[in-house]
Write a protein that holds these residues in place. Structure first.
Motif: not given
Length: 656
Positions: A151-158
């Motif tokens: 989830l933190s990896a996804v949030m990097v691109h948001l």
């Protein structure tokens, strides 16, 4: 109890063997056992599922996909396995369609796989929402840390303001979560905090690997990801040498991650720019690996492709640069502006500036109109056509009133010698900002420069208007008020007096000054005719002397003195700067102490040898004192020399 048939006994034995092989991780033998069961019972679903699992564990995904397509009756029961095979075969679109085709409600396995597929397809918002749902409804299993990491990896691109706050709530139980937080800080350009977080991440990773008794070489390979990201932080902070050192040292390791090698190589190419082109070309080959399509996001891949096109421009490979630009236009049309400018630069390099300008004019759009016009103006300036560059900058609409462009226009017009036109540019700019009242732009420097320019040109009224505008935002600026008084004093004295009341009065300035002490204090007298020697001030032992404060002596250049007997009408000897032994007329002098014995034919004496040594006889008739050259034609010896030679022969005869 009925006795089991031979077929049932065979199936029981084969299933037991298959279970044992699966627990031991012997998937190759487990695949053979599953095939035996299917050979005995072709419609046995459990054996078919075990065969699919064995193929997945052996990474034979294409074979597993073809097997599923041949048996469509079990597709709905094996949705997860089929979608996972498509995902691992780098077909995320088909994998997503497979999961969406499920007739049943998705279990947590399928939901987590779908979230990962959405991340691969760069649908980050949908992936983040799905991960939030999974974490909310799943508790107490062993994969909670992995879910938070994903989830933190996804949030990097948001690109949202809440992303950093959301990640800060996560516990940093693993170094992966700490690394993802650092990446998000980098996206927000908070490089100092990102550096601190990466140092913390490196420490956590090293401690974890040392607990597992991992070798130092394996630890360095595992830490390469963190160090290369740290190198990027250094690069953005301007610490280029430290950044390049981190990239090169980690690229020397035996890295298995081609994506990591590509990123480091691309960053080195960016540091090199137009230097070390041979090294950049080798690094770019690593960055252009075909397998990176599924390893790096499109944002990084398009930047690598653009850097490759720029590198081809630097190494004068025009055709390769054109091919790279076409490829970028096909895959990433949002980079059309950059590729157009590269094509224009290629035309300029080919000495075709007019064609380059036409190309830029054709590719103009509303979004990049300013940037294209600035490029055209730059090309005109490169050709020395300043007036055409000024015309381009004036015809770009409201952007021509921006402070930077106004400054460029005035500088160019003053350089050409058109002071009146430069004056009109300032006047138009002042009128534009008065009418439109543009907010969010700091115009204090512009108003100040406009006022100084108008005062120099004898236009105090226009200068006063500019200073009035500036005074609205800086009401307590005494320097500004003083300038305004000077401007009004030239045409409106009452207004100048009114503004002078805003300055500090003389009584307030002299409030703390004691007049009696000033009168009694003896002022130092200075004698300008007498030179006082400089007093050396030695510093205390505890404070070292500052070498930068020492005055360097200025040596006056003196004119070189000419020789006493110099005749300027006679041209100087061209060989005067050469050493004597390199000049054409030089002859080596013989040393009397070590006289060489000249050996001739039988019957000759040393006296006869000297007689025929013509190098001793110099032409004394030459009047040129500048060059003592030897006469090329030998002269016969004089009588005095013959008489002297005979005496020498007689003396030698007596000694014998």
């Amino acid at each position: 109890m009925t006795e089991k048939t031979p077929k049932e006994k065979t199936l029981i034995a084969q299933y037991a063997e298959l279970n044992r092989l699966g627990q031991n991780g012997e998937y190759e033998r487990g695949l053979k056992a599953a095939n035996k069961i299917i050979g005995v019972a072709p419609h046995e679903f459990l054996a078919f599922q075990c065969k699919m699992v064995c193929l997945i564990q052996l990474s034979r995904f294409d074979e597993a996909i073809s097997l599923m397509n041949k048996n469509p009756q079990w597709t709905q029961s094996l949705i997860f396995e089929k979608a996972y095979c498509y995902y691992r075969a780098n077909k995320p679109d088909v994998a997503l369609k497979t999961i969406d085709s499920s007739e049943k409600e998705l279990d947590f396995r399928c939901k987590e796989l779908k979230a990962q597929i959405l991340y691969r397809l760069e649908q980050y918002h949908d992936s983040a929402n799905l991960y939030h749902n999974i974490i909310k409804n799943m508790h107490g299993d062993d994969y909670e840390d992995e879910r938070y990491t994903n989830l933190s990896a996804v949030m990097v691109h948001l690109k949202s303001d809440d992303a950093l706050d959301t990640i800060e709530e996560f516990k940093e139980t693993t170094y992966e979560q700490c690394y993802n937080k650092a990446c998000l800080l980098i996206e927000n350009e908070n490089y100092a905090e990102a550096e601190r977080k990466l140092r913390q991440c490196e420490k956590l990773c090293r401690e974890m690997l040392e607990e597992d008794e991992t070798s130092e070489e394996e630890i360095d390979i595992e830490l390469a990801l963190i160090k290369i990201q740290l190198g990027y932080v250094y690069q953005k902070q301007g610490r280029v040498k430290e950044s390049q050192q981190l990239y090169t040292t980690n690229l020397k390791l035996k890295l298995d991650d081609i994506a990591l090698m590509a990123v480091a190589s691309n960053n080195i190419v960016c540091i090199n720019k137009d230097q070390n082109l041979f090294d950049s070309k080798k690094k770019m080959k690593v960055a252009l690996n075909d397998n990176l399509n599924f390893k790096l996001p499109s944002k990084q891949r398009k930047l690598i492709a653009l850097n490759n096109a720029i590198l081809n421009y630097y190494i004068n490979q025009t055709d390769q640069c054109e091919k790279a630009c076409k490829l970028i236009d096909e895959k990433w049309p949002e980079l059309h502006l950059q590729t157009t400018i590269l094509r224009a630069l290629n035309l300029i390099k080919a000495d075709k500036p007019k064609e380059a300008i036409e190309l830029l004019k054709k590719s103009k759009t509303k979004d990049d109109n300013l940037y294209i016009n600035l490029c055209i103006a730059q090309i005109y300036l490169m050709q020395g056509e300043k007036l055409e560059a000024c015309q381009v900058l004036e015809n770009i609409g409201e952007s021509s009133y921006k402070p930077g462009i106004v400054g460029a226009l005035t500088t160019l017009y003053l350089g050409i010698g058109k002071e009146e036109t430069a004056l009109k540019i300032f006047e138009k700019t002042v009128e534009f900002y008065k009418k439109n009242k543009v907010r969010g732009v700091d115009l204090s420097n512009l108003w100040r420069q406009a006022a100084e320019f108008h005062i120099k040109k004898g236009l105090p009224q226009v200068a006063a208007n500019s200073l009035e505008e500036l005074l609205q935002t800086n009401k307590y600026d005494t320097k500004l008020i003083a300038q305004l008084i000077l401007a009004y004093a030239q045409f409106d004295e009452p207004k100048a007096l009114r503004y002078s009341n805003q300055l500090i009065s003389l009584d307030e300035i002299a409030k703390d000054v004691d007049l009696d002490t000033l009168e009694t204090t003896a002022l130092p007298t200075i004698n300008f005719n007498k030179k006082t020697p400089a007093i050396k001030q030695e510093s205390l032992p505890s404070t070292p002397k500052d070498e930068s404060l020492k005055k360097t002596r200025k040596h006056k250049k003196r004119k070189g003195k000419l020789p006493k007997n110099c005749d300027l009408s006679v041209p100087p000897d061209p060989e005067r700067w050469l050493p004597k032994y390199e000049r054409t007329g030089y002859r080596k002098k013989r040393d009397r102490r070590s006289k060489e014995v000249i050996k001739g034919s039988q019957g000759t004496t040393s006296g006869q040898a000297e007689q025929y040594d013509f190098s001793k006889f110099v032409d004394d008739s030459s009047t040129d004192t500048a060059s003592n050259s030897v006469d090329p034609s030998p002269k016969p010896p004089s009588k005095s020399t013959q008489h002297q030679q005979k005496k020498n022969q007689k003396k030698k005869g007596k000694r014998r």
